[in-house]
Design a protein around this motif. Structure first.
Motif, mmCIF file in Angstrom:
data_model
loop_
_atom_site.group_PDB
_atom_site.id
_atom_site.type_symbol
_atom_site.label_atom_id
_atom_site.label_comp_id
_atom_site.label_asym_id
_atom_site.label_seq_id
_atom_site.Cartn_x
_atom_site.Cartn_y
_atom_site.Cartn_z
ATOM 1 N N GLY A 117 0.727 -1.017 -0.228
ATOM 2 C CA GLY A 117 -0.079 0.129 0.318
ATOM 3 C C GLY A 117 0.937 1.581 -0.206
ATOM 4 N N GLU A 118 0.030 2.333 0.510
ATOM 5 C CA GLU A 118 1.037 3.808 0.316
ATOM 6 C C GLU A 118 1.313 3.845 1.885
ATOM 7 N N ALA A 119 1.269 3.919 2.613
ATOM 8 C CA ALA A 119 2.027 4.338 3.986
ATOM 9 C C ALA A 119 1.008 3.981 5.177
ATOM 10 N N PRO A 120 0.966 4.555 5.629
ATOM 11 C CA PRO A 120 0.449 3.900 7.497
ATOM 12 C C PRO A 120 -0.666 5.777 7.250
ATOM 13 N N GLY A 121 -1.746 5.116 8.260
ATOM 14 C CA GLY A 121 -2.602 6.339 8.484
ATOM 15 C C GLY A 121 -3.342 6.492 10.102
ATOM 16 N N HIS A 166 -7.337 1.581 -4.393
ATOM 17 C CA HIS A 166 -6.487 1.364 -3.362
ATOM 18 C C HIS A 166 -8.102 1.406 -2.023
ATOM 19 N N ASN A 206 3.979 -1.259 3.144
ATOM 20 C CA ASN A 206 3.423 0.260 2.471
ATOM 21 C C ASN A 206 4.621 0.765 1.524
ATOM 22 N N PRO A 221 0.007 -2.250 9.169
ATOM 23 C CA PRO A 221 -0.161 -1.816 8.035
ATOM 24 C C PRO A 221 -1.644 -2.077 8.132
ATOM 25 N N PHE A 222 -2.805 -1.442 7.580
ATOM 26 C CA PHE A 222 -4.114 -1.761 7.026
ATOM 27 C C PHE A 222 -4.918 -2.279 7.946
ATOM 28 N N GLU A 234 -2.712 2.723 11.768
ATOM 29 C CA GLU A 234 -2.199 1.869 11.685
ATOM 30 C C GLU A 234 -0.850 2.779 12.119
HETATM 31 N N1 URA Z 1 -3.652 3.054 3.412
HETATM 32 C C1 URA Z 1 -2.335 2.093 3.232
HETATM 33 O O1 URA Z 1 -1.727 2.940 2.166
HETATM 34 N N2 URA Z 1 -1.765 1.775 4.074
HETATM 35 C C2 URA Z 1 -2.143 1.429 5.093
HETATM 36 O O2 URA Z 1 -1.409 0.847 6.130
HETATM 37 C C3 URA Z 1 -3.648 2.242 5.984
HETATM 38 C C4 URA Z 1 -3.761 2.464 4.661
#
Ligand code: URA
Length: 238
Positions: free
Chosen positions: A92-96, A208, A132, A105-106, A99
């Protein structure tokens, strides 16, 4: 940290005053004043060589990473989770926010949908590996900056080498574009199998889950992407 150290004007002013007091101005040869200090370059932390690291060393290295400014605002790094010998690597992209708080993650709403998507493909979350592009949360969930991606890239590359998945599922534009080094929109990247240049591992791009929560009509296309991912892992795609 991150702030250039300039010599204070106050440090220069007394030197001038002192020189003028010792010699009257009209007779004084030009009193050499100290050169203004050049800005002290902020020395960036050395990039660790992660290429030979095992999982434990890599994870410890990531947890201490201060290569970009995101370390200042993170609660913790989010390394990745799951089966380290998985066929499927989800990126994925990055922690929100969730997370960042939980270190996994996620785990937020998008994560719930990702779990459901995996189940639809016959996989439990524990059977895949999830990571991520970035290991730290960008403030306010803004897009990752180029420099942040560059700092994190070797960590993810090492994870990919250690896992050796049969297929990488890139979820979302940021993941797909960074893995494939392209600016092609996600709508054009999905639907065909690409290759991760470094190792040749097949990459399937899809929407996503956070986008799918907002645009549920595109879930049909995401399901087609998952079918392509399944066929790729099964070796049914040339
Ligand atoms: N969206 C993401 O791309 N990664 C995460 O870990 C959480 C949300």
């Amino acid at each position: 940290m991150g702030i250039q150290a300039w010599q204070s004007k106050r440090a220069v002013a007394p030197a001038r005053a002192q020189a003028e007091a010792v010699a009257p101005v009209e007779h004084a040869p030009e009193t050499p004043l100290p050169e203004p200090a050049a800005p002290t370059a902020t020395v960036p932390p050395a990039r660790p060589d992660v290429s030979g690291m095992d999982w434990e060393t890599l994870q410890a290295c990531v947890s201490e990473c201060r290569l970009c400014e995101l370390h200042e605002s993170r609660t913790q790094t989010v390394f990745g989770v799951g089966d380290r010998r998985a066929d499927w690597l989800i990126i994925g992209e990055a922690p929100g926010k969730d997370e960042d708080l939980q270190g996994e993650p996620f785990v937020g709403r998008a994560g719930q949908l990702l779990n459901a998507m995996l189940l639809a493909a016959g996989l439990k979350r524990e059977q895949v590996y999830i990571a991520n592009i970035l290991k730290c949360r960008p403030p306010n969930n803004r897009d990752p900056a180029l420099q942040e991606v560059a700092c994190c890239e070797p960590y993810l590359a090492r994870q990919i080498t250690l896992i050796q998945p049969r297929m990488i599922l890139a979820v979302g534009r940021i993941a797909a574009q960074n893995l494939l080094k392209t600016e092609t929109p996600i709508g054009k990247l999905r639907g065909t199998v690409h290759r991760y240049a470094e190792t040749g591992i097949p990459v399937v791009a899809t929407y996503h889950p956070a986008y799918l929560l907002r645009s549920p009509l595109d879930k049909r296309k995401a399901w087609a992407d998952l079918q392509l991912a399944m066929a790729t892992v099964a070796g049914d795609v040339p």
